[in-house]
Motif scaffolding. Structure first.
Motif, PDB file in Angstrom:
ATOM      1  N   ASP A 148       1.485 -17.643 -44.653  1.00 47.77           N
ATOM      2  CA  ASP A 148       2.806 -18.250 -44.850  1.00 47.77           C
ATOM      3  C   ASP A 148       3.568 -17.412 -45.876  1.00 47.77           C
ATOM      4  N   LEU A 149       4.304 -16.438 -45.384  1.00 47.57           N
ATOM      5  CA  LEU A 149       5.028 -15.524 -46.275  1.00 47.57           C
ATOM      6  C   LEU A 149       6.099 -16.257 -47.077  1.00 47.57           C
ATOM      7  N   ALA A 150       6.806 -17.178 -46.409  1.00 40.04           N
ATOM      8  CA  ALA A 150       7.879 -17.911 -47.093  1.00 40.04           C
ATOM      9  C   ALA A 150       7.324 -18.721 -48.254  1.00 40.04           C
ATOM     10  N   ALA A 151       6.164 -19.326 -48.059  1.00 32.96           N
ATOM     11  CA  ALA A 151       5.565 -20.137 -49.122  1.00 32.96           C
ATOM     12  C   ALA A 151       5.088 -19.266 -50.281  1.00 32.96           C
ATOM     13  N   THR A 158      -0.414 -19.076 -53.134  1.00 32.98           N
ATOM     14  CA  THR A 158      -0.760 -17.916 -53.946  1.00 32.98           C
ATOM     15  C   THR A 158      -0.969 -16.697 -53.054  1.00 32.98           C
ATOM     16  N   TYR A 159      -0.792 -15.525 -53.631  1.00 27.55           N
ATOM     17  CA  TYR A 159      -1.021 -14.285 -52.895  1.00 27.55           C
ATOM     18  C   TYR A 159      -2.473 -14.246 -52.451  1.00 27.55           C
ATOM     19  N   PRO A 160      -2.750 -13.967 -51.166  1.00 23.35           N
ATOM     20  CA  PRO A 160      -4.114 -14.128 -50.652  1.00 23.35           C
ATOM     21  C   PRO A 160      -5.171 -13.284 -51.359  1.00 23.35           C
ATOM     22  N   LEU A 161      -4.905 -12.001 -51.565  1.00 23.81           N
ATOM     23  CA  LEU A 161      -5.901 -11.148 -52.215  1.00 23.81           C
ATOM     24  C   LEU A 161      -5.770 -11.272 -53.722  1.00 23.81           C
ATOM     25  N   ARG A 162      -6.811 -11.764 -54.335  1.00 26.76           N
ATOM     26  CA  ARG A 162      -6.752 -12.003 -55.781  1.00 26.76           C
ATOM     27  C   ARG A 162      -7.991 -11.424 -56.458  1.00 26.76           C
ATOM     28  N   GLY A 163      -7.876 -11.246 -57.761  1.00 26.96           N
ATOM     29  CA  GLY A 163      -9.017 -10.917 -58.595  1.00 26.96           C
ATOM     30  C   GLY A 163      -9.809  -9.724 -58.127  1.00 26.96           C
ATOM     31  N   ASP A 291      13.351 -11.394 -43.333  1.00 27.31           N
ATOM     32  CA  ASP A 291      13.458 -11.907 -41.966  1.00 27.31           C
ATOM     33  C   ASP A 291      12.138 -12.474 -41.455  1.00 27.31           C
ATOM     34  N   LEU A 292      11.051 -12.231 -42.158  1.00 20.81           N
ATOM     35  CA  LEU A 292       9.740 -12.709 -41.732  1.00 20.81           C
ATOM     36  C   LEU A 292       9.310 -13.916 -42.558  1.00 20.81           C
ATOM     37  N   ALA A 293       8.893 -14.970 -41.867  1.00 18.42           N
ATOM     38  CA  ALA A 293       8.415 -16.185 -42.538  1.00 18.42           C
ATOM     39  C   ALA A 293       6.906 -16.326 -42.487  1.00 18.42           C
ATOM     40  N   ARG A 294       6.264 -15.703 -41.507  1.00 16.12           N
ATOM     41  CA  ARG A 294       4.811 -15.828 -41.422  1.00 16.12           C
ATOM     42  C   ARG A 294       4.217 -14.678 -40.627  1.00 16.12           C
ATOM     43  N   ILE A 295       2.924 -14.455 -40.835  1.00 18.77           N
ATOM     44  CA  ILE A 295       2.136 -13.527 -40.031  1.00 18.77           C
ATOM     45  C   ILE A 295       1.081 -14.336 -39.286  1.00 18.77           C
ATOM     46  N   ARG A 305      -9.503 -13.306 -42.946  1.00 23.32           N
ATOM     47  CA  ARG A 305      -9.420 -14.495 -43.795  1.00 23.32           C
ATOM     48  C   ARG A 305      -8.893 -14.175 -45.188  1.00 23.32           C
ATOM     49  N   ILE A 306      -9.198 -12.985 -45.693  1.00 20.28           N
ATOM     50  CA  ILE A 306      -8.760 -12.649 -47.045  1.00 20.28           C
ATOM     51  C   ILE A 306      -7.247 -12.499 -47.134  1.00 20.28           C
ATOM     52  N   PHE A 307      -6.575 -12.368 -45.961  1.00 23.01           N
ATOM     53  CA  PHE A 307      -5.119 -12.233 -45.957  1.00 23.01           C
ATOM     54  C   PHE A 307      -4.407 -13.549 -45.638  1.00 23.01           C
ATOM     55  N   SER A 308      -5.137 -14.587 -45.298  1.00 26.05           N
ATOM     56  CA  SER A 308      -4.523 -15.795 -44.731  1.00 26.05           C
ATOM     57  C   SER A 308      -4.314 -16.885 -45.769  1.00 26.05           C
ATOM     58  N   THR A 309      -3.367 -17.758 -45.472  1.00 29.73           N
ATOM     59  CA  THR A 309      -3.139 -18.963 -46.283  1.00 29.73           C
ATOM     60  C   THR A 309      -3.372 -20.233 -45.479  1.00 29.73           C
TER      61      THR A 309
END
Length: 349
Positions: A148-151, A158-163, A291-295, A305-309
């Protein structure tokens, strides 16, 4: 409740000349995609069931031993996981009934096979089938991963890839750069045919060649992907080491969504996770595109999975026609599925 309009059965070409419902304004459901897909994969002339706000394109095919089962199927295969389907949002249940009534009037089909339906559409068709004396069967339930890019931009995700995950990918990129010059290439419009050729050539060196999943089959599949390179909204990302492609991903955008259709990596460079590095670059670019709201990652594999929300629920629905022949075929199909499941279980043990 507002009543939906009666459903018309039209040739697909005729139906695509009309405006599509808003629900089909997406990367794998718009008119250009449907026309290309049908030209590549429909042996017989496809049709579409159409009324106000309702649209369901279908192909006819023969399946099973000696091609004994006459099937109507949604426009899905390994390249398009979702049946393009829209039910009139002002009268969803009535629209589902109208579709199945129209199908009952069509001769010469044993079952309807719709893969990757949104849960709301599947549920409406399932209830309509039961009310009309047809037999619906859910054959597969899955959930493709999404971001969810918009979120993320709004701070509610939160940004998917963390830490440590992000730091590990940064280290892998630096290690790859020590092997030679690394470049990320985003090809669009006039650059696409050449990029598609580079992608298909790289497949021969990737894990997909060993798994038998290459797109360059010299037939309908390759025809489809070369045609895809002519469609608006397509982009191909390549990760090059020196001049050699070691990872690639084919995507298409539409209606605020970016869909990742196919991805590859050269297994010789597995320790650097080249596909993950490339997908991370795609995610970063997409976040900067208003222009993009989601992938939609078009997969439920852990590597995405590491890229997803979030995950989007879908299911495959089979609706059997009535009569002795469909009943016999249904029991035969169920028996074959049971035998295959038992064989897989035996091999696992």
């Amino acid at each position: 409740m507002i009543q939906s309009s009666p459903v018309s059965v039209l040739s697909l070409n005729t139906a695509l000349a009309q405006p599509l419902p808003a629900a089909l304004n997406g990367p794998v459901s718009d008119a250009r995609w449907l026309g290309l897909w049908a030209a590549a994969f429909c042996a017989a002339e496809p049709v579409a069931l159409v009324s106000r706000g309702t649209f369901l394109p279908l192909c006819r095919e023969m399946r099973g031993p000696m091609a004994g089962a006459q099937v109507l199927r949604g426009m899905t295969n390994g390249q398009s996981q979702y049946t393009p389907a829209a039910l009139d949002p002002t009268a969803t249940d009535r629209a589902a009934q109208d579709i199945l009534k129209a199908l009952k009037r069509m001769a010469g089909w044993d079952f309807l096979h719709l893969q990757g339906l949104p849960e709301s559409v599947a549920a409406a068709l399932e209830q309509a089938a039961l009310a009309l004396g047809l037999r619906p069967v859910t054959e597969h339930v899955f959930a493709n991963l999404e971001t969810d890019l918009a979120a993320i931009r709004a701070g509610t995700r939160t940004y998917p890839l963390r830490g440590e995950t992000r730091r590990r990918k940064d280290r892998q990129l630096r290690a790859l750069q020590r092997e030679g010059e690394v470049s990320f290439v985003r090809a669009t419009e006039g650059q696409l045919p050449e990029a598609m050729r580079a992608y298909l050539a790289a497949e021969q060196r990737s894990w997909k060649a060993r798994a038998g999943e290459v797109l360059a089959d010299g037939g309908a599949l390759e025809q489809f992907y070369h045609g895809l390179a002519q469609l608006p909204g397509v982009e191909i990302w390549l990760l090059r080491l020196q001049e050699e492609v070691i990872a690639g991903v084919i995507l298409r955008r539409g209606g605020g969504t970016l869909v990742a259709l196919k991805c590859l990596y050269d297994q010789r460079f597995h320790k650097f996770s080249p596909a993950i590095l490339l997908l991370h670059r795609v995610l970063q670019y997409a976040l900067g595109d208003p222009d993009l709201a989601r992938i939609d990652w078009y997969s439920d594999k852990d590597s995405y999975r590491i890229f997803s929300t979030d995950a989007c629920a879908r299911r495959d629905l089979v609706i059997w026609s009535d009569g002795m022949r469909p009943t016999f075929l249904r029991h035969s199909r169920q028996m074959l599925q049971w035998i295959r499941a038992a064989s897989r279980a035996g091999k696992a043990t």
